[in-house]
Design a protein around this motif. Sequence first.
Motif, PDB file in Angstrom:
ATOM      1  N   ARG A   1       0.819  -1.215   0.000  1.00 22.57           N
ATOM      2  CA  ARG A   1       0.000   0.000   0.000  1.00 22.57           C
ATOM      3  C   ARG A   1       0.853   1.264   0.000  1.00 22.57           C
ATOM      4  O   ARG A   1       0.679   2.172   0.829  1.00 22.57           O
ATOM      5  CB  ARG A   1      -0.951   0.005   1.198  1.00 22.57           C
ATOM      6  N   ILE A   2       1.755   1.334  -0.936  1.00 21.71           N
ATOM      7  CA  ILE A   2       2.631   2.511  -1.011  1.00 21.71           C
ATOM      8  C   ILE A   2       2.359   3.335  -2.262  1.00 21.71           C
ATOM      9  O   ILE A   2       3.101   4.263  -2.564  1.00 21.71           O
ATOM     10  CB  ILE A   2       4.114   2.103  -0.977  1.00 21.71           C
ATOM     11  N   GLY A   3       1.320   3.006  -2.994  1.00 22.30           N
ATOM     12  CA  GLY A   3       1.012   3.779  -4.181  1.00 22.30           C
ATOM     13  C   GLY A   3       1.918   3.423  -5.337  1.00 22.30           C
ATOM     14  O   GLY A   3       2.497   2.338  -5.407  1.00 22.30           O
ATOM     15  N   ARG A   4       2.096   4.361  -6.237  1.00 19.66           N
ATOM     16  CA  ARG A   4       2.895   4.113  -7.426  1.00 19.66           C
ATOM     17  C   ARG A   4       4.379   4.091  -7.074  1.00 19.66           C
ATOM     18  O   ARG A   4       4.874   4.912  -6.305  1.00 19.66           O
ATOM     19  CB  ARG A   4       2.624   5.190  -8.465  1.00 19.66           C
ATOM     20  N   PHE A   5       5.093   3.122  -7.653  1.00 20.45           N
ATOM     21  CA  PHE A   5       6.531   3.017  -7.406  1.00 20.45           C
ATOM     22  C   PHE A   5       7.280   3.108  -8.727  1.00 20.45           C
ATOM     23  O   PHE A   5       6.883   2.515  -9.737  1.00 20.45           O
ATOM     24  CB  PHE A   5       6.879   1.690  -6.726  1.00 20.45           C
ATOM     25  N   ARG A   6       8.387   3.820  -8.698  1.00 17.88           N
ATOM     26  CA  ARG A   6       9.257   3.929  -9.867  1.00 17.88           C
ATOM     27  C   ARG A   6      10.695   3.698  -9.413  1.00 17.88           C
ATOM     28  O   ARG A   6      11.187   4.365  -8.510  1.00 17.88           O
ATOM     29  CB  ARG A   6       9.127   5.302 -10.529  1.00 17.88           C
ATOM     30  N   ARG A   7      11.361   2.736 -10.032  1.00 18.91           N
ATOM     31  CA  ARG A   7      12.733   2.433  -9.671  1.00 18.91           C
ATOM     32  C   ARG A   7      13.661   3.534 -10.139  1.00 18.91           C
ATOM     33  O   ARG A   7      13.696   3.896 -11.325  1.00 18.91           O
ATOM     34  CB  ARG A   7      13.158   1.098 -10.310  1.00 18.91           C
ATOM     35  N   THR A   8      14.419   4.130  -9.215  1.00 22.02           N
ATOM     36  CA  THR A   8      15.379   5.182  -9.525  1.00 22.02           C
ATOM     37  C   THR A   8      16.676   4.914  -8.788  1.00 22.02           C
ATOM     38  O   THR A   8      16.688   4.323  -7.699  1.00 22.02           O
ATOM     39  CB  THR A   8      14.863   6.571  -9.114  1.00 22.02           C
ATOM     40  N   TYR A   9      17.765   5.346  -9.390  1.00 25.12           N
ATOM     41  CA  TYR A   9      19.075   5.252  -8.750  1.00 25.12           C
ATOM     42  C   TYR A   9      19.872   6.482  -9.155  1.00 25.12           C
ATOM     43  O   TYR A   9      20.230   6.648 -10.324  1.00 25.12           O
ATOM     44  CB  TYR A   9      19.806   3.977  -9.189  1.00 25.12           C
ATOM     45  N   ASP A  10      20.107   7.365  -8.198  1.00 28.44           N
ATOM     46  CA  ASP A  10      20.802   8.621  -8.486  1.00 28.44           C
ATOM     47  C   ASP A  10      21.735   8.938  -7.320  1.00 28.44           C
ATOM     48  O   ASP A  10      21.314   9.519  -6.317  1.00 28.44           O
ATOM     49  CB  ASP A  10      19.802   9.752  -8.683  1.00 28.44           C
ATOM     50  N   PRO A  11      23.024   8.552  -7.415  1.00 22.60           N
ATOM     51  CA  PRO A  11      23.957   8.832  -6.318  1.00 22.60           C
ATOM     52  C   PRO A  11      24.089  10.313  -6.005  1.00 22.60           C
ATOM     53  O   PRO A  11      24.386  10.685  -4.867  1.00 22.60           O
ATOM     54  CB  PRO A  11      25.282   8.255  -6.836  1.00 22.60           C
ATOM     55  N   ALA A  12      23.858  11.171  -7.002  1.00 24.01           N
ATOM     56  CA  ALA A  12      24.011  12.610  -6.780  1.00 24.01           C
ATOM     57  C   ALA A  12      22.958  13.157  -5.825  1.00 24.01           C
ATOM     58  O   ALA A  12      23.173  14.173  -5.162  1.00 24.01           O
ATOM     59  CB  ALA A  12      23.962  13.349  -8.118  1.00 24.01           C
ATOM     60  N   SER A  13      21.781  12.537  -5.772  1.00 26.05           N
ATOM     61  CA  SER A  13      20.721  12.978  -4.853  1.00 26.05           C
ATOM     62  C   SER A  13      20.269  11.795  -4.007  1.00 26.05           C
ATOM     63  O   SER A  13      19.083  11.473  -3.935  1.00 26.05           O
ATOM     64  CB  SER A  13      19.541  13.561  -5.643  1.00 26.05           C
ATOM     65  N   TRP A  14      21.243  11.140  -3.408  1.00 25.99           N
ATOM     66  CA  TRP A  14      20.981   9.900  -2.678  1.00 25.99           C
ATOM     67  C   TRP A  14      19.967  10.101  -1.555  1.00 25.99           C
ATOM     68  O   TRP A  14      19.033   9.313  -1.379  1.00 25.99           O
ATOM     69  CB  TRP A  14      22.302   9.370  -2.131  1.00 25.99           C
TER      70      TRP A  14
END
Length: 324
Positions: A173-186
């Motif tokens: 129940r966390i809503g929409r999920f999108r996989r992201t990986y961005d070390p600059a804005s960890w």
Amino acid sequence: MTTYSTARRKLAAPTVAMLPRIGDSLSFLYLDIVRVQQDDTGVCAVVTTEQRGTELVYIPTAALSCVLLGPGTSITARAMTTLARHGTTVVVAGSGGVRAYAGMTPDSLSTKWLERQARAWAHDNERLAVAVRMYEQRFGAGTAPANASLAQLRGMEGQRLKAFYQLLARQHRIGRFRRTYDPASWDQQDPVNLALSSANTCLYGIVHATLLAMGCSPALGFVHSGNQQAFVYDIADLYKAELTIPLAFSLHDSPHPEQVARRGFRDGLRLFRLMPRIVADVQALLEPDQEPDQVDLEEQLVDLWDPVSGPLPGGINYAGDESR
């Protein structure tokens, strides 16, 4: 006193017979804000706290597959030498536990599986066949269409992973999920992505350590390419849906998802018995018609290559060989 110190050093010195098989190894050890050094007894972590002062925690180097060195960690050359001698992979991890690898391989390993990997990788049809076997191991036998291309496999994999993410998002129940990986804005990423990146880093380290212990090249990937960790990513993908992705979604409301993910990942490995599975799976992918064999860290003599006779024993003077 000199005799005692000499005897102690000899007892602490490892031998090939003392080293365990890679399938029997422990998973990984994460360290941060410590100094790793070597003394007469072994490799130890020097831990200093206000409550307990300075303590020495000895590390079972011969039984570890990889060591993750987090922020604030230093290591001496003698300790690195011992880790290299034991074939332990060192993972240098920055903030958030995500950075580059440093891998070391014992020089006594056989090249048996490296040669099988290189032959399959260099032949386009066999490389595609290995990629198909990887896909079917993840999603079931017969799920790859006949004569499927890599582009088709990538598309089908993306659809299945997207559906899996959506299923777990609904369950938690966390809503929409999108996989992201961005070390600059960890620090700005959501807990699921933080936990998934942290757990995947541990998984990559263990897979890397296993491949090195088998003598394989982490760089010769069958699906991934152009990176020194290409084969690591190939093999790690076999286990994410079982091990790291469900764990990450279960930490969607954790205040410290990265640390909890590392601990949860370690606990899951005890039940999952990942190390022996990686060895057997890599062997089955590269040589599907053969029974898996054991990979031991035993010293082997170097063979000589002969295109007609096959491998010939090394260490022999062939000056009188009339077949040359």
